[in-house]
Design an enzyme around this catalytic site. Structure first.
Site, PDB file in Angstrom:
ATOM      1  N   CYS A  83       0.865  -1.182   0.000  1.00 26.77           N
ATOM      2  CA  CYS A  83       0.000   0.000   0.000  1.00 26.77           C
ATOM      3  C   CYS A  83       0.898   1.227   0.000  1.00 26.77           C
ATOM      4  CB  CYS A  83      -0.877  -0.009   1.254  1.00 26.77           C
ATOM      5  SG  CYS A  83      -2.048   1.370   1.356  1.00 26.77           S
ATOM      6  N   CYS A 117       0.178   1.482  10.499  1.00 27.83           N
ATOM      7  CA  CYS A 117      -0.257   0.314   9.736  1.00 27.83           C
ATOM      8  C   CYS A 117       0.917  -0.481   9.168  1.00 27.83           C
ATOM      9  CB  CYS A 117      -1.176   0.768   8.608  1.00 27.83           C
ATOM     10  SG  CYS A 117      -1.764  -0.586   7.584  1.00 27.83           S
TER      11      CYS A 117
HETATM   12  N1  SAH Z   1      -6.864   1.177   3.010  1.00 28.06           N
HETATM   13  C1  SAH Z   1      -8.168   0.983   3.570  1.00 28.06           C
HETATM   14  C2  SAH Z   1      -8.459  -0.443   4.009  1.00 28.06           C
HETATM   15  C3  SAH Z   1      -7.403  -1.239   4.724  1.00 28.06           C
HETATM   16  S1  SAH Z   1      -7.043  -0.987   6.419  1.00 28.06           S
HETATM   17  C4  SAH Z   1      -8.395   1.943   4.689  1.00 28.06           C
HETATM   18  O1  SAH Z   1      -7.485   2.660   5.060  1.00 28.06           O
HETATM   19  O2  SAH Z   1      -9.515   2.019   5.173  1.00 28.06           O
HETATM   20  C5  SAH Z   1      -8.401  -1.493   7.411  1.00 28.06           C
HETATM   21  C6  SAH Z   1      -8.501  -0.677   8.709  1.00 28.06           C
HETATM   22  O3  SAH Z   1      -7.513  -1.071   9.677  1.00 28.06           O
HETATM   23  C7  SAH Z   1      -8.278   0.799   8.481  1.00 28.06           C
HETATM   24  O4  SAH Z   1      -9.214   1.534   9.216  1.00 28.06           O
HETATM   25  C8  SAH Z   1      -6.882   1.002   9.034  1.00 28.06           C
HETATM   26  O5  SAH Z   1      -6.623   2.340   9.342  1.00 28.06           O
HETATM   27  C9  SAH Z   1      -6.900   0.079  10.213  1.00 28.06           C
HETATM   28  N2  SAH Z   1      -5.584  -0.255  10.754  1.00 28.06           N
HETATM   29  C10 SAH Z   1      -4.409  -0.381  10.113  1.00 28.06           C
HETATM   30  N3  SAH Z   1      -3.410  -0.694  10.959  1.00 28.06           N
HETATM   31  C11 SAH Z   1      -3.967  -0.779  12.169  1.00 28.06           C
HETATM   32  C12 SAH Z   1      -3.471  -1.090  13.476  1.00 28.06           C
HETATM   33  N4  SAH Z   1      -2.167  -1.329  13.682  1.00 28.06           N
HETATM   34  N5  SAH Z   1      -4.338  -1.087  14.491  1.00 28.06           N
HETATM   35  C13 SAH Z   1      -5.651  -0.839  14.311  1.00 28.06           C
HETATM   36  N6  SAH Z   1      -6.175  -0.546  13.117  1.00 28.06           N
HETATM   37  C14 SAH Z   1      -5.358  -0.511  12.054  1.00 28.06           C
END
Ligand code: SAH
Length: 347
Positions: free
Chosen positions: A110, A117
């Site tokens: 991504c 993330c």
């Molecule tokens: N790119 C899209 C979908 C993928 S992420 C988006 O950003 O919505 C799915 C969800 O998980 C998103 O809300 C993202 O911000 C969240 N997320 C990513 N890493 C995370 C983490 N370490 N802890 C909690 N949520 C997380």
């Protein structure tokens, strides 16, 4: 060679017609592929000659299970799939009372750069194809033996960064001659790419739009989500209101709770102000600790939820599944990548 499974039924029918086949062949092949056929030889209602002809012109994607982890706690299954070109992606199957939900990836990696993330750490390698998105649903079902009834586009990748493909995938997975999964059983999650939200609003699909909000104020949001510098949260809220006015569909806001960053009462108050006039639902997510990230899980989830509710906002706390199996986005892929790198380096 052409990727047959990424084609719509109409495209498949005309491709087969060009090979001198009658129209109903397209539907036969479509049905086989959408049942998970891994080779043309499995398509026993086609003549041997036609199967040979198909082999010469088309290929069928079949992801390999590179790793599979099953949670002892709740039965959540995490797959690491190896694609045709050796790239790996993740899919998670979660078993809920309302049915089995599969969380699929839309890209290899991504490029959105959210600070908390794991999926974005090494950037984006490439977009997935429609077949590769469909395969995640199909082969998760085949391998696990569990029927999939819901899909969330919340795995690795930003769906709006690969929207044409995502729309085609939706058409395929929704098709009555294929998996026939209804739009109302599908959620698409975006980090806030406004043109994509507007495009979806125009299409008026019955799916659920999730917006990863994570902060209602520009300053905080830009710090943790670089996308906010391109599409500011003020404009994002406006786009959400436009989406609701056009589609009448409630948006789900994801909010991962980060200690001392986005978990303050004034931020709950600001969310409530910005959502006025729209029946939003806020899904509070306990932050998954990513080793590479400086951010820590908030200890104020319950207080934040109460504060939102005091303003009449529906707020839920996401139940964490698969806690024992690296189930949150991107963690298994990263682990596999690291191990691969270590293995390649002479010690
Ligand atoms: N790119 C899209 C979908 C993928 S992420 C988006 O950003 O919505 C799915 C969800 O998980 C998103 O809300 C993202 O911000 C969240 N997320 C990513 N890493 C995370 C983490 N370490 N802890 C909690 N949520 C997380």
């Amino acid at each position: 060679m052409i990727d047959l499974k990424s084609m719509t039924l109409e495209e498949m029918t005309s491709a087969l017609r060009e090979l001198g086949e009658p129209a109903f062949r397209g539907k036969q092949v479509f049905t086989w592929l959408h049942k998970g056929a891994a080779s043309f030889d499995e398509m026993t209602n086609l003549s041997k000659a036609l199967r040979e002809k198909l082999k010469k012109n088309f290929f069928i994607t079949v992801p390999k299970v590179a790793r599979k982890q099953v949670s002892q706690l709740d039965g959540t299954i995490k797959y690491l799939w190896e694609l045709r070109d050796g790239n790996c992606i993740e899919t998670v199957l979660m078993q809920y009372h309302h049915g089995n939900t599969v969380c699929i990836s839309s890209q290899v990696g991504c490029r959105m750069g959210c600070a908390f993330c794991a999926s974005t750490i090494a950037g984006r390698v490439r977009d997935l194809t429609p077949a590769e998105m469909l395969d995640q649903v199909l082969f998760t079902q085949v391998d696990s033996g569990l029927p999939v009834s819901n899909i969330v586009l919340m795995g690795i990748g930003e769906p709006m960064d690969n929207l044409n493909t995502v729309l085609r995938f939706l058409e395929l997975v929704n098709h009555p001659d294929g998996m026939n999964i209804g739009m109302r059983h599908i959620s698409l999650s975006t980090c806030g790419v406004i043109p994509g939200i507007d495009r979806l609003a125009d299409l008026g699909l019955q799916l659920t739009l999730s917006v990863s909000l994570h902060a209602p104020d520009s300053q905080t949001r830009s710090k943790i989500m670089p996308v906010n510098r391109a599409y500011d949260v003020e404009d994002l809220f406006e786009a959400c209101h436009r989406y609701f006015r056009k589609t009448g569909r409630r948006i789900s806001f994801e909010y991962s709770m980060i200690d001392g960053v986005n978990d303050q009462d004034w931020q709950a108050d600001l969310i409530a102000r910005k959502l006025k006039g729209m029946p939003g639902h806020v899904n509070l997510i306990p932050l998954n600790d990513v080793v590479e990230s400086p951010y820590k899980p908030s200890r104020r989830i319950a207080a934040f939820q109460k504060r939102l509710e005091s303003h009449g906002i529906t707020a839920t706390v996401r139940r964490s599944l698969g806690g024992d199996i690296d189930a949150s986005c991107g963690q298994l892929r990263r682990k596999a990548m690291e191990e691969q790198q270590k293995g390649e380096r002479p010690s």
